[in-house]
Design an enzyme around this catalytic site. Structure first.
Site, mmCIF file in Angstrom:
data_model
loop_
_atom_site.group_PDB
_atom_site.id
_atom_site.type_symbol
_atom_site.label_atom_id
_atom_site.label_comp_id
_atom_site.label_asym_id
_atom_site.label_seq_id
_atom_site.Cartn_x
_atom_site.Cartn_y
_atom_site.Cartn_z
ATOM 1 N N GLY A 109 0.795 -1.217 -0.065
ATOM 2 C CA GLY A 109 -0.088 -0.080 0.181
ATOM 3 C C GLY A 109 0.968 1.403 0.130
ATOM 4 O O GLY A 109 0.571 2.279 0.569
ATOM 5 N N GLY A 140 -1.837 -3.206 9.345
ATOM 6 C CA GLY A 140 -2.198 -1.767 9.841
ATOM 7 C C GLY A 140 -3.487 -1.349 9.230
ATOM 8 O O GLY A 140 -4.295 -0.442 9.609
ATOM 9 N N THR A 150 -7.526 -1.319 8.355
ATOM 10 C CA THR A 150 -8.679 -1.438 9.229
ATOM 11 C C THR A 150 -9.764 -2.051 8.465
ATOM 12 O O THR A 150 -9.971 -1.462 7.261
ATOM 13 C CB THR A 150 -9.209 -0.323 9.963
ATOM 14 N N ALA A 173 -2.807 -4.350 14.032
ATOM 15 C CA ALA A 173 -2.550 -3.092 14.560
ATOM 16 C C ALA A 173 -3.427 -2.015 14.062
ATOM 17 O O ALA A 173 -2.857 -1.302 13.162
ATOM 18 C CB ALA A 173 -1.009 -2.427 14.724
ATOM 19 N N ASN A 189 -4.312 0.619 15.031
ATOM 20 C CA ASN A 189 -3.648 1.972 15.291
ATOM 21 C C ASN A 189 -2.362 1.669 16.134
ATOM 22 O O ASN A 189 -2.135 1.039 16.839
ATOM 23 C CB ASN A 189 -4.792 2.764 16.512
ATOM 24 N N HIS A 228 -12.464 11.456 11.816
ATOM 25 C CA HIS A 228 -11.258 11.168 10.805
ATOM 26 C C HIS A 228 -11.635 11.878 9.326
ATOM 27 O O HIS A 228 -12.749 12.665 9.379
ATOM 28 C CB HIS A 228 -11.268 9.494 10.513
ATOM 29 N N LYS A 232 -11.623 8.769 4.718
ATOM 30 C CA LYS A 232 -11.194 7.401 5.485
ATOM 31 C C LYS A 232 -12.445 6.454 4.848
ATOM 32 O O LYS A 232 -13.676 6.821 4.766
ATOM 33 C CB LYS A 232 -11.303 7.533 6.725
HETATM 34 N N1 LIG Z 1 -2.870 1.133 12.042
HETATM 35 C C1 LIG Z 1 -2.815 2.388 12.101
HETATM 36 O O1 LIG Z 1 -2.459 3.218 12.916
HETATM 37 C C2 LIG Z 1 -3.422 3.098 10.699
HETATM 38 C C3 LIG Z 1 -3.356 4.544 10.595
HETATM 39 C C4 LIG Z 1 -3.712 5.393 9.426
HETATM 40 C C5 LIG Z 1 -4.680 4.590 8.565
HETATM 41 N N2 LIG Z 1 -4.605 3.121 8.753
HETATM 42 C C6 LIG Z 1 -5.435 2.094 7.923
HETATM 43 O O2 LIG Z 1 -4.415 2.032 6.769
HETATM 44 C C7 LIG Z 1 -5.193 1.653 5.684
HETATM 45 C C8 LIG Z 1 -4.578 2.625 4.430
HETATM 46 O O3 LIG Z 1 -4.903 4.059 4.839
HETATM 47 P P1 LIG Z 1 -4.537 5.263 3.891
HETATM 48 O O4 LIG Z 1 -5.015 6.430 4.354
HETATM 49 O O5 LIG Z 1 -3.077 5.156 3.472
HETATM 50 O O6 LIG Z 1 -5.266 4.721 2.734
HETATM 51 P P2 LIG Z 1 -4.872 5.217 0.942
HETATM 52 O O7 LIG Z 1 -4.555 6.535 1.028
HETATM 53 O O8 LIG Z 1 -6.422 4.960 0.310
HETATM 54 O O9 LIG Z 1 -3.789 4.215 0.480
HETATM 55 C C9 LIG Z 1 -3.832 2.591 0.321
HETATM 56 C C10 LIG Z 1 -3.352 2.430 -0.796
HETATM 57 O O10 LIG Z 1 -3.428 0.911 -0.979
HETATM 58 C C11 LIG Z 1 -3.189 0.705 -2.182
HETATM 59 N N3 LIG Z 1 -3.791 -0.453 -2.562
HETATM 60 C C12 LIG Z 1 -4.982 -0.704 -2.948
HETATM 61 N N4 LIG Z 1 -5.280 -2.072 -3.299
HETATM 62 C C13 LIG Z 1 -3.824 -2.798 -3.044
HETATM 63 C C14 LIG Z 1 -3.546 -4.064 -3.245
HETATM 64 N N5 LIG Z 1 -4.338 -4.959 -3.511
HETATM 65 N N6 LIG Z 1 -2.370 -4.372 -2.874
HETATM 66 C C15 LIG Z 1 -1.383 -3.273 -2.494
HETATM 67 N N7 LIG Z 1 -1.978 -2.182 -2.532
HETATM 68 C C16 LIG Z 1 -3.155 -1.575 -2.669
HETATM 69 C C17 LIG Z 1 -3.619 1.941 -3.037
HETATM 70 O O11 LIG Z 1 -2.641 2.255 -4.139
HETATM 71 P P3 LIG Z 1 -2.684 1.796 -5.630
HETATM 72 O O12 LIG Z 1 -4.062 2.481 -6.375
HETATM 73 O O13 LIG Z 1 -1.483 2.879 -6.106
HETATM 74 O O14 LIG Z 1 -2.332 0.376 -5.611
HETATM 75 C C18 LIG Z 1 -3.831 2.862 -2.200
HETATM 76 O O15 LIG Z 1 -2.914 4.204 -2.543
HETATM 77 C C19 LIG Z 1 -6.617 2.003 5.781
HETATM 78 O O16 LIG Z 1 -7.193 0.662 6.146
HETATM 79 C C20 LIG Z 1 -6.521 2.694 6.921
HETATM 80 O O17 LIG Z 1 -7.803 2.729 7.844
HETATM 81 C C21 LIG Z 1 -4.170 2.682 9.754
#
Ligand SMILES: NC(=O)c1ccc[n+]([C@@H]2O[C@H](COP(=O)([O-])OP(=O)(O)OC[C@H]3O[C@@H](n4cnc5c(N)ncnc54)[C@H](OP(=O)(O)O)[C@@H]3O)[C@@H](O)[C@H]2O)c1
Length: 268
Positions: free
Chosen positions: A13, A103, A105, A126, A128, A159, A163
């Site tokens: 990702g 990471g 969700t 995780a 968060n 958020h 999201k």
């Molecule tokens: N654990 C934590 O502390 C924490 C903190 C913040 C967010 N999160 C979670 O982390 C996740 C990502 O958040 P974000 O805000 O970064 O989302 P985002 O900006 O939408 O990024 C997700 C990325 O994943 C890529 N993706 C989609 N399908 C994929 C696949 N099959 N294989 C590999 N990559 C793929 C997409 O890129 P391409 O289109 O270029 O493929 C997209 O840019 C969410 O679930 C969010 O809730 C967790």
């Protein structure tokens, strides 16, 4: 792990908000090297230099959809992609025998699949990765146990508008901690009017570029207690995730949460 102390990390990702924040945070961790930059098969960034995407000097780190190859070259994988992709990433890490931090969700993976994977690999779930939320979760459990059952408990989840899931994984984990503290067992948080007995309320806001805020509100008669955690910089999640990755790379197979990595003690 390699014989050197350098821990090699595959970022899944990599082109997203969190992926870029992880790339930007990585230079703060000299013991760690990002060796895999994974995006979806449909990503517009395939073939581009991931470091350049993150505004860093070119690092010969090509964005790719070949997770299998990236796992061969990594000691640990971090998944910050999308909910629907998690089952495939979990299966790939399990097959490759590589530790995985999820990471992402809002994903749906059957409990038995998580358990089976944790029998083979170190699996850190995780929702968060900030240190503050790990402590907030523990405080929530303690407050729910300490306050009289007449106090209503509500989780507020704020958020940014982009999201994908609601309520957040963190809000669900906080509701679980509150239910555990109050001895409710598995509870289904939600809002009904009037409030059901023992029900934990949940309120969700998705607005602007808010990075993330959670409040656990305990409301009694004539008094209320609010525990709030506020994130103003996504780097907090990224640094926590990379620290956890260093720990996870050396952990034996099993299922872990941030509290295991942080060594948080349960106060009873
Ligand atoms: N654990 C934590 O502390 C924490 C903190 C913040 C967010 N999160 C979670 O982390 C996740 C990502 O958040 P974000 O805000 O970064 O989302 P985002 O900006 O939408 O990024 C997700 C990325 O994943 C890529 N993706 C989609 N399908 C994929 C696949 N099959 N294989 C590999 N990559 C793929 C997409 O890129 P391409 O289109 O270029 O493929 C997209 O840019 C969410 O679930 C969010 O809730 C967790």
């Amino acid at each position: 792990m390699t014989h050197t102390s350098l821990v090699r990390v595959a970022l899944i990702g990599v082109t997203g908000r969190m992926g870029l924040a992880l790339l930007q945070a990585a230079p703060h961790f000299p013991q760690l090297l990002i060796t895999g930059a994974i995006a979806s098969r449909a990503s517009l960034a395939l073939g581009r230099d991931a470091a350049r995407l993150a505004g860093l000097p070119a690092a010969n780190l090509e964005v790719s959809a070949d997770l299998e190859r990236a796992l061969e070259q990594a000691d640990v994988a971090l998944d910050f992609s999308r909910a629907e992709a998690v089952p495939e990433h979990l299966a790939a890490c399990r097959t490759a025998g590589k530790p995985l931090l999820i990471g992402v969700t809002g994903y749906a993976v059957p409990e038995e699949d998580l358990r089976a994977a944790a029998g083979r690999i170190a699996l850190l779930i995780a929702p968060n990765t900030s240190v503050g939320v790990a402590v907030l979760t523990e405080l929530t459990r303690q407050a729910a146990a300490a306050l009289p059952g007449t106090f209503d408990i509500d989780i507020l989840d704020l958020h940014h508008r982009g999201k994908a899931d609601a309520p957040s994984g963190t809000a669900r984990a906080l509701a679980q901690a509150a239910a555990l503290g109050r001895g409710l067992g598995a509870s289904a948080p939600g809002v009904t009017v009037p409030r059901g007995a023992g029900q934990i309320g949940m309120a969700v806001l998705r607005a602007g570029d808010q990075v993330g805020e959670h409040t656990v509100l305990f409301s009694g008669s004539g008094e209320a207690l609010a525990l709030t955690h506020r994130v103003s910089d996504r780097a907090v999640f990224a640094k926590g995730a990379l620290q956890a990755a260093l720990w996870l790379a050396a952990a034996p197979p099993g299922r872990y949460g941030m509290r295991d990595f942080l060594g948080l003690k349960t106060v009873t």
